[in-house]
Design an enzyme around this catalytic site. Structure first.
Site, PDB file in Angstrom:
ATOM      1  N   GLU A  25       0.840  -1.207   0.000  1.00 18.94           N
ATOM      2  CA  GLU A  25       0.000   0.000   0.000  1.00 18.94           C
ATOM      3  C   GLU A  25       0.873   1.254   0.000  1.00 18.94           C
ATOM      4  O   GLU A  25       2.095   1.195   0.185  1.00 18.94           O
ATOM      5  CB  GLU A  25      -0.921  -0.002   1.221  1.00 18.94           C
ATOM      6  CG  GLU A  25      -0.184   0.048   2.551  1.00 18.94           C
ATOM      7  CD  GLU A  25      -0.958   0.803   3.630  1.00 18.94           C
ATOM      8  OE1 GLU A  25      -1.407   1.927   3.371  1.00 18.94           O
ATOM      9  OE2 GLU A  25      -1.090   0.256   4.741  1.00 18.94           O
ATOM     10  N   LYS A 159      -3.857  -2.314  15.581  1.00 21.88           N
ATOM     11  CA  LYS A 159      -3.210  -1.287  16.407  1.00 21.88           C
ATOM     12  C   LYS A 159      -4.068  -0.991  17.619  1.00 21.88           C
ATOM     13  O   LYS A 159      -5.282  -0.864  17.503  1.00 21.88           O
ATOM     14  CB  LYS A 159      -3.088   0.009  15.619  1.00 21.88           C
ATOM     15  CG  LYS A 159      -1.840   0.090  14.797  1.00 21.88           C
ATOM     16  CD  LYS A 159      -1.757   1.412  14.109  1.00 21.88           C
ATOM     17  CE  LYS A 159      -2.978   1.703  13.313  1.00 21.88           C
ATOM     18  NZ  LYS A 159      -3.065   1.226  11.993  1.00 21.88           N
TER      19      LYS A 159
END
Ligand code: PSU
Ligand code: MN
Length: 304
Positions: A25, A159
């Site tokens: 990405e 996360k």
């Protein structure tokens, strides 16, 4: 020539020959890390994939062209670009139609990868359900994309800036397997472990490839999230990160940061709060994910 996308010649021939290719990405480059670390990381991660025996395909939109594979100069220019858009499913085609430049998120990179036949993708962390989502409704489009697009996404887990429990619940509801790689605990990005168990566990790239093939042969659509713990040398302990995250999330709320700006704000603030240590960890975990993604791509290509 395709009217909207350009595939780098090396990637096109690898795909035509059935050789392993790994997508990368670029929101992590445009919005996830500061310059010049972002530029160095983008080049290094491609090298890791090559060294492991696969071809890297960094995805981005440059002046309205969806690029599958960037030259070193294009990567560097993107890393320096201050007006890059952050492109997800909702706005990928907007950037193409309007001739804009932007980094692709996990969702948009999955779309691009699947469009050209790339089955494996390495990133740092996915977007998920944000803390306070019960009032903000902030749930990343990455989760829906994992549910619908058959690409294996190799991450370092969720996360802890997110609401990890709610993120896992949404992934389960939408039928997305979350696979701990050689771990029973879900890795928490900067940390190798977290209080949450990984829903599934597999211990080899071959086993991950077999699992995805079994899903496809059963007609089960969608992608899979692999959660790969950061190497011990680069880790920051979960309890140490928790305090920094609390502070950054509190500041984001106090400053009214919303929408697309939330993840970049939190990541940048956490780099400051950790005196740069979180950035080093972030780079280490992306490289680690790139290596595993290459091994999975090789296994899928039948080479292992
Ligand atoms: N996690 C990181 N760095 C990043 C991102 C996630 O450690 O740069 C990016 C990815 O591109 C991911 C996106 O797809 O943030 C999620 O943004 P949002 O929460 O706005 O969907
Ligand atoms: Mn969001």
């Amino acid at each position: 020539m395709n009217p909207t996308l350009d595939i780098a010649p090396e990637i096109r021939s690898a795909l035509e020959a059935g050789r392993p290719v790994v997508a990368l990405e670029s929101t992590i480059v445009t919005h996830g890390m500061p310059w010049p670390d972002n530029a160095a990381m983008a080049g290094d991660v491609e090298e890791v994939i090559r060294a492991a025996g696969a071809v890297p395909a960094t995805v981005a939109v440059l002046a309205g062209r969806l690029k599958i594979g960037l030259s070193a100069d294009e990567r560097d220019a993107l890393a320096r670009e201050k007006n890059a858009l952050k492109l997800s499913r909702a706005d990928l085609a907007y950037a193409v139609a309007e001739g804009r430049t932007g980094g692709t998120t996990v969702a948009a990179t999955m779309i691009a990868a699947h469009r050209v036949g790339i089955a494996v993708f390495a990133t740092g962390g996915i977007g998920g359900v944000h803390r306070g989502a019960e009032t903000s409704f902030d749930i990343s489009a990455d989760l829906d994309e994992l549910a619908r697009t058959p690409v294996i996404v190799v991450s370092a887990g969720a996360k802890a800036i997110l609401d990890v429990e709610k993120t896992l619940e949404v992934l389960e509801t939408r039928g997305v397997p979350v696979v701990g790689y050689r771990t029973d605990a879900l890795p928490a990005f900067w940390s190798r472990t977290s209080p949450w168990p990984a829903p599934l566990r597999l211990d080899s790239a071959q086993a991950i490839a077999r699992f995805q093939r079994a899903r496809e042969s059963l007609g089960i659509a969608g992608g899979m999230l692999v959660a790969n713990p950061v190497p011990a040398a680069g880790e920051i302990a979960f309890d140490v990160m928790a305090g920094h995250i609390e502070k950054a999330v509190g500041e984001a709320q106090a400053q009214g940061i919303a929408g697309k700006a939330v993840t970049p704000f939190l990541l940048a603030r956490i780099v400051e709060l950790t005196g740069g240590a979180s950035l080093k960890t972030n780079i280490a975990l992306v490289k680690n994910n790139a290596k595993l993604a290459a091994e999975i791509a090789i296994a899928l290509a039948g080479g292992a």
